[in-house]
Scaffold this motif. Structure first.
Motif, PDB file in Angstrom:
ATOM      1  N   PHE A   1       0.830  -1.206   0.000  1.00 11.13           N
ATOM      2  CA  PHE A   1       0.000   0.000   0.000  1.00 11.13           C
ATOM      3  C   PHE A   1       0.868   1.261   0.000  1.00 11.13           C
ATOM      4  CE2 PHE A   1      -4.057  -1.989   2.073  1.00 11.13           C
ATOM      5  CZ  PHE A   1      -4.434  -2.497   0.845  1.00 11.13           C
ATOM      6  N   ARG A   2       1.988   1.209   0.714  1.00 11.18           N
ATOM      7  CA  ARG A   2       2.890   2.362   0.737  1.00 11.18           C
ATOM      8  C   ARG A   2       3.436   2.641  -0.669  1.00 11.18           C
ATOM      9  NH1 ARG A   2       6.025   0.795   4.744  1.00 11.18           N
ATOM     10  NH2 ARG A   2       4.814   1.844   6.351  1.00 11.18           N
ATOM     11  N   ARG A   3       3.796   1.589  -1.373  1.00  7.72           N
ATOM     12  CA  ARG A   3       4.302   1.754  -2.745  1.00  7.72           C
ATOM     13  C   ARG A   3       3.214   2.283  -3.676  1.00  7.72           C
ATOM     14  NH1 ARG A   3       6.248  -3.491  -1.975  1.00  7.72           N
ATOM     15  NH2 ARG A   3       4.932  -4.246  -3.693  1.00  7.72           N
ATOM     16  N   LYS A   4       1.963   1.977  -3.359  1.00  6.83           N
ATOM     17  CA  LYS A   4       0.831   2.454  -4.165  1.00  6.83           C
ATOM     18  C   LYS A   4       0.461   3.902  -3.829  1.00  6.83           C
ATOM     19  CE  LYS A   4      -0.519  -1.009  -6.790  1.00  6.83           C
ATOM     20  NZ  LYS A   4      -0.746  -0.857  -8.251  1.00  6.83           N
ATOM     21  N   GLY A   5       1.109   4.472  -2.801  1.00  3.95           N
ATOM     22  CA  GLY A   5       0.872   5.869  -2.453  1.00  3.95           C
ATOM     23  C   GLY A   5      -0.317   6.106  -1.545  1.00  3.95           C
TER      24      GLY A   5
ATOM     25  N   ALA B   1      -4.340  -1.800   5.951  1.00  2.00           N
ATOM     26  CA  ALA B   1      -4.033  -3.233   5.956  1.00  2.00           C
ATOM     27  C   ALA B   1      -4.714  -3.927   7.130  1.00  2.00           C
ATOM     28  CB  ALA B   1      -2.522  -3.433   6.015  1.00  2.00           C
ATOM     29  N   GLU B   2      -4.671  -3.304   8.298  1.00  2.00           N
ATOM     30  CA  GLU B   2      -5.258  -3.903   9.496  1.00  2.00           C
ATOM     31  C   GLU B   2      -6.781  -3.951   9.417  1.00  2.00           C
ATOM     32  OE1 GLU B   2      -3.813  -1.700  12.811  1.00  2.00           O
ATOM     33  OE2 GLU B   2      -1.779  -2.533  12.692  1.00  2.00           O
TER      34      GLU B   2
ATOM     35  N   ALA C   1      -8.553 -10.187  -2.405  1.00  2.00           N
ATOM     36  CA  ALA C   1      -9.583  -9.463  -3.170  1.00  2.00           C
ATOM     37  C   ALA C   1      -9.811  -8.070  -2.585  1.00  2.00           C
ATOM     38  CB  ALA C   1     -10.888 -10.258  -3.171  1.00  2.00           C
ATOM     39  N   LEU C   2      -9.776  -7.961  -1.262  1.00  3.48           N
ATOM     40  CA  LEU C   2      -9.950  -6.653  -0.609  1.00  3.48           C
ATOM     41  C   LEU C   2      -8.758  -5.741  -0.892  1.00  3.48           C
ATOM     42  CD1 LEU C   2     -11.359  -7.729   2.900  1.00  3.48           C
ATOM     43  CD2 LEU C   2     -12.597  -7.314   0.768  1.00  3.48           C
TER      44      LEU C   2
ATOM     45  N   ALA D   1      -6.244  -1.003  -3.439  1.00  2.56           N
ATOM     46  CA  ALA D   1      -5.162  -0.516  -4.303  1.00  2.56           C
ATOM     47  C   ALA D   1      -5.717   0.257  -5.491  1.00  2.56           C
ATOM     48  CB  ALA D   1      -4.303  -1.679  -4.776  1.00  2.56           C
ATOM     49  N   ALA D   2      -6.966  -0.059  -5.883  1.00  7.04           N
ATOM     50  CA  ALA D   2      -7.633   0.668  -6.963  1.00  7.04           C
ATOM     51  C   ALA D   2      -8.311   1.939  -6.457  1.00  7.04           C
ATOM     52  CB  ALA D   2      -8.659  -0.231  -7.651  1.00  7.04           C
ATOM     53  N   ARG D   3      -8.013   2.300  -5.208  1.00  8.84           N
ATOM     54  CA  ARG D   3      -8.471   3.547  -4.569  1.00  8.84           C
ATOM     55  C   ARG D   3      -9.943   3.533  -4.163  1.00  8.84           C
ATOM     56  NH1 ARG D   3      -4.547   7.554  -3.616  1.00  8.84           N
ATOM     57  NH2 ARG D   3      -2.606   6.761  -4.482  1.00  8.84           N
TER      58      ARG D   3
END
Length: 289
Positions: free
Chosen positions: A18-22, A30-31, A63-64, A69-71
């Motif tokens: 998620f960090r790499r995805k901004g 994540a939690e 899936a979540l 990641a798709a915002r």
């Protein structure tokens, strides 16, 4: 030998992804999503860090992750958001309740601490304001309106969830067009109208612009004040003498909205209240006696 994915390992991997995805809150997202996938509370994850995940649990979580990641907002993925220490059902038919709106609830409760009053919540969405007020003031009679039928269905679910459905009347209405001012029916009107202007729209996060309901966001015009000003003129006649209107607004809108409020016949006092981040956020207008 196949790799074992424990709760801790999965969280570490997802946070990094998620960090790499901004994403702004990679660990929190994540939690929340893992707890949702496993049917646990977030605190339970800390007690089970070494627990390995089964293949079906990993697949459900994956899936979540893809949706986030798709915002897509985390709240729409889980279907939940906390507001005023209450859990609300949310979906793409309603705005996600924001912490700054709790300031409006505070002001309403402070203004009428004891007396039984009639309240109108304009643009109720998930019902967050109406339900919060109903849980705090059992003797208040609350009407909540919205232009969206799907939003009203969501508000009804939330009222039922918190046991206040008998004290909140839900009305389909474009702002306050469903109500008549003779005699003025309400002591208090609360509103969180669409107020995003054309200029601000271009800067909104993808989570908001692509997923939250457009009709509940855009206020009209370059500065977004068209609908809030229309609401001021339509709603104020519905207030009883001595009543109060509380309206949330956006960044940089305090001057035009306060100016419009001061032009209202019978406006006794007009002031702007800041939110918890010290940002001008709530317009408070009292009607003369």
């Amino acid at each position: 030998m196949e790799e074992t994915w424990t709760i801790l390992k999965v969280l570490q991997w997802t946070t990094d992804y998620f960090r790499r995805k901004g994403l702004e809150q990679p660990r929190s997202d994540a939690e929340v999503l893992l707890a949702h996938a496993l049917g646990l509370r977030r605190v339970d994850l800390y007690l089970r860090y070494d627990q390995p995940l089964r293949p079906e649990e990993l697949a459900r979580y994956r899936a979540l992750i893809q949706r986030r990641a798709a915002r897509e907002p985390t709240q729409y993925i889980t279907g939940r958001q906390e507001f005023w220490s209450l859990e609300f059902q949310v979906n793409p038919a309603v705005l996600i309740p924001r912490p700054e709106t709790e300031r409006l609830v505070e002001l309403a409760l402070e203004a009428f601490p004891n007396e039984p009053i009639r309240v109108l919540d304009v643009g109720t969405g998930s019902g967050a304001i109406a339900v919060a007020l109903a849980t705090e003031r059992p003797h208040w009679l609350i009407t909540a309106c919205d232009i969206s039928w799907d939003a009203l269905l969501t508000a009804r679910q939330n009222a039922m969830r918190h046991g206040v459905q008998d004290r909140i009347a839900l009305v389909l209405s474009d702002l306050t067009s469903a109500f008549r001012p003779n005699p003025p029916p309400f002591h208090l009107i609360c509103a969180n109208p669409p107020y995003v202007g054309d200029a601000e729209w271009k800067t909104l996060a993808q989570e908001v612009a692509r997923h939250e309901p457009l009709r509940a966001l855009r206020g009209g015009g370059p500065d977004g004040t068209a609908i809030p000003i229309r609401l001021l003129h339509e709603a104020f006649p519905l207030l009883r003498p001595g009543g109060m209107l509380l309206m949330e607004f956006g960044k940089g809108q305090e001057r035009p909205l306060a100016h419009a409020a001061r032009q209202l016949p019978e406006a006794d006092s007009v002031d702007v209240v800041r939110d918890y981040s010290h940002v001008p956020r709530i317009l408070r207008v009292r009607k003369g006696h």
